[in-house]
Design an enzyme around this catalytic site. Structure first.
Site, PDB file in Angstrom:
ATOM      1  N   LYS A 223       0.832  -1.207   0.000  1.00 46.18           N
ATOM      2  CA  LYS A 223       0.000   0.000   0.000  1.00 46.18           C
ATOM      3  C   LYS A 223       0.876   1.270   0.000  1.00 46.18           C
ATOM      4  O   LYS A 223       2.093   1.188   0.231  1.00 46.18           O
ATOM      5  CB  LYS A 223      -0.924  -0.035   1.217  1.00 46.18           C
ATOM      6  CG  LYS A 223      -1.853  -1.267   1.257  1.00 46.18           C
ATOM      7  CD  LYS A 223      -2.764  -1.189   2.475  1.00 46.18           C
ATOM      8  CE  LYS A 223      -3.653  -2.400   2.623  1.00 46.18           C
ATOM      9  NZ  LYS A 223      -4.593  -2.262   3.770  1.00 46.18           N
TER      10      LYS A 223
ATOM     11  N   ASN B  55      -1.731  -0.146   7.363  1.00 44.26           N
ATOM     12  CA  ASN B  55      -1.149  -1.440   7.732  1.00 44.26           C
ATOM     13  C   ASN B  55      -0.346  -2.081   6.602  1.00 44.26           C
ATOM     14  O   ASN B  55      -0.145  -3.293   6.572  1.00 44.26           O
ATOM     15  CB  ASN B  55      -2.244  -2.368   8.267  1.00 44.26           C
ATOM     16  CG  ASN B  55      -3.351  -2.570   7.255  1.00 44.26           C
ATOM     17  OD1 ASN B  55      -3.216  -2.179   6.094  1.00 44.26           O
ATOM     18  ND2 ASN B  55      -4.438  -3.195   7.660  1.00 44.26           N
TER      19      ASN B  55
ATOM     20  N   ARG C 196       2.782  -6.683   9.631  1.00 48.07           N
ATOM     21  CA  ARG C 196       2.117  -5.592  10.339  1.00 48.07           C
ATOM     22  C   ARG C 196       2.617  -5.502  11.779  1.00 48.07           C
ATOM     23  O   ARG C 196       2.816  -4.408  12.321  1.00 48.07           O
ATOM     24  CB  ARG C 196       0.603  -5.798  10.295  1.00 48.07           C
ATOM     25  CG  ARG C 196       0.017  -5.595   8.884  1.00 48.07           C
ATOM     26  CD  ARG C 196      -1.388  -6.136   8.774  1.00 48.07           C
ATOM     27  NE  ARG C 196      -2.044  -5.789   7.524  1.00 48.07           N
ATOM     28  CZ  ARG C 196      -3.197  -6.321   7.122  1.00 48.07           C
ATOM     29  NH1 ARG C 196      -3.817  -7.233   7.867  1.00 48.07           N
ATOM     30  NH2 ARG C 196      -3.729  -5.957   5.975  1.00 48.07           N
TER      31      ARG C 196
ATOM     32  N   TYR D 187     -12.594  -2.662  -2.242  1.00 50.53           N
ATOM     33  CA  TYR D 187     -13.073  -2.703  -0.861  1.00 50.53           C
ATOM     34  C   TYR D 187     -14.594  -2.588  -0.819  1.00 50.53           C
ATOM     35  O   TYR D 187     -15.150  -1.899   0.061  1.00 50.53           O
ATOM     36  CB  TYR D 187     -12.408  -1.599  -0.042  1.00 50.53           C
ATOM     37  CG  TYR D 187     -10.959  -1.894   0.310  1.00 50.53           C
ATOM     38  CD1 TYR D 187     -10.573  -3.130   0.843  1.00 50.53           C
ATOM     39  CD2 TYR D 187      -9.957  -0.948   0.132  1.00 50.53           C
ATOM     40  CE1 TYR D 187      -9.253  -3.414   1.161  1.00 50.53           C
ATOM     41  CE2 TYR D 187      -8.630  -1.215   0.459  1.00 50.53           C
ATOM     42  CZ  TYR D 187      -8.292  -2.454   0.972  1.00 50.53           C
ATOM     43  OH  TYR D 187      -6.980  -2.733   1.303  1.00 50.53           O
TER      44      TYR D 187
HETATM   45  P1  ADP Z   1      -7.674  -6.877   5.767  1.00 49.42           P
HETATM   46  O1  ADP Z   1      -6.870  -5.854   4.961  1.00 49.42           O
HETATM   47  O2  ADP Z   1      -6.886  -7.341   6.971  1.00 49.42           O
HETATM   48  O3  ADP Z   1      -8.218  -8.003   4.928  1.00 49.42           O
HETATM   49  P2  ADP Z   1     -10.320  -5.578   5.782  1.00 49.42           P
HETATM   50  O4  ADP Z   1     -10.605  -6.157   4.440  1.00 49.42           O
HETATM   51  O5  ADP Z   1     -11.353  -5.734   6.858  1.00 49.42           O
HETATM   52  O6  ADP Z   1      -8.936  -6.093   6.394  1.00 49.42           O
HETATM   53  O7  ADP Z   1     -10.090  -3.997   5.627  1.00 49.42           O
HETATM   54  C1  ADP Z   1      -9.430  -3.458   4.520  1.00 49.42           C
HETATM   55  C2  ADP Z   1      -8.504  -2.333   4.957  1.00 49.42           C
HETATM   56  O8  ADP Z   1      -9.294  -1.234   5.420  1.00 49.42           O
HETATM   57  C3  ADP Z   1      -7.611  -2.691   6.143  1.00 49.42           C
HETATM   58  O9  ADP Z   1      -6.447  -3.371   5.728  1.00 49.42           O
HETATM   59  C4  ADP Z   1      -7.312  -1.325   6.720  1.00 49.42           C
HETATM   60  O10 ADP Z   1      -6.332  -0.639   5.930  1.00 49.42           O
HETATM   61  C5  ADP Z   1      -8.650  -0.636   6.541  1.00 49.42           C
HETATM   62  N1  ADP Z   1      -9.541  -0.810   7.709  1.00 49.42           N
HETATM   63  C6  ADP Z   1     -10.429  -1.825   7.917  1.00 49.42           C
HETATM   64  N2  ADP Z   1     -11.109  -1.665   9.050  1.00 49.42           N
HETATM   65  C7  ADP Z   1     -10.649  -0.494   9.591  1.00 49.42           C
HETATM   66  C8  ADP Z   1     -10.958   0.258  10.780  1.00 49.42           C
HETATM   67  N3  ADP Z   1     -11.871  -0.160  11.643  1.00 49.42           N
HETATM   68  N4  ADP Z   1     -10.267   1.394  11.000  1.00 49.42           N
HETATM   69  C9  ADP Z   1      -9.337   1.838  10.130  1.00 49.42           C
HETATM   70  N5  ADP Z   1      -9.006   1.203   8.997  1.00 49.42           N
HETATM   71  C10 ADP Z   1      -9.655   0.046   8.723  1.00 49.42           C
END
Ligand code: ADP
Length: 139
Positions: free
Chosen positions: A11, A114, A104, A51
């Protein structure tokens, strides 16, 4: 599964913090093969597709702006049980809760910033590889 592929995104914060090399090294050291790789920009429309499961959350605009604010590196990794192993290598979403030893868990405390995305299922991997690498031929 042998020769399984997954979609990884380094990212914008990974590039801003000059962590691309160190993160790629982790995947290479784990013997994952880079099957495709490209520097690119995510557009707001792409963020909405990528997303889509978060598009109606109140924090979606922050995620969209974060993902679109600079270049990212998209790659396809190939190897054994790649989807599950790469997710484990990332650690949980919230950097403050991610285990030490994960990407992370070693490089961020942030929930949002992250550093890395990895597909969360083989179905998502197939869909995301097609989305980011429409020309990719799965051999
Ligand atoms: P992952 O990337 O671990 O699969 P998700 O698909 O749930 O997680 O979320 C996509 C991205 O959106 C996360 O990697 C993070 O950058 C951001 N994100 C998700 N939930 C949150 C939150 N509650 N607060 C801030 N950023 C979030």
């Amino acid at each position: 599964m042998e020769n399984e592929k997954t979609l990884i995104l380094l990212k914008p914060d990974a590039l801003e913090r000059a962590l691309v090399g160190r993160i790629l090294t982790r995947f290479e050291e784990r013997r994952y093969k880079i099957a495709a790789m490209q520097l690119m920009h995510m557009t707001p429309d792409m963020a909405k597709v990528h997303y889509s499961h978060l598009a109606d959350r109140d924090f979606f605009p922050e995620i969209r702006d974060y993902m679109c604010r600079g270049p990212l590196v998209a790659l396809v990794l190939e190897g054994r049980d790649t989807v599950a192993v790469c997710r484990a290598m990332l650690g949980v979403t919230d950097g403050a809760k991610a285990a030490p030893g994960t990407i992370r868990g070693d490089f961020t405390q942030s929930f949002r910033e992250n550093l890395v995305h990895a597909s969360d299922s083989p179905e998502a991997a197939a869909r995301e590889i097609k989305f980011f690498f429409p020309e990719f031929v799965d051999k």
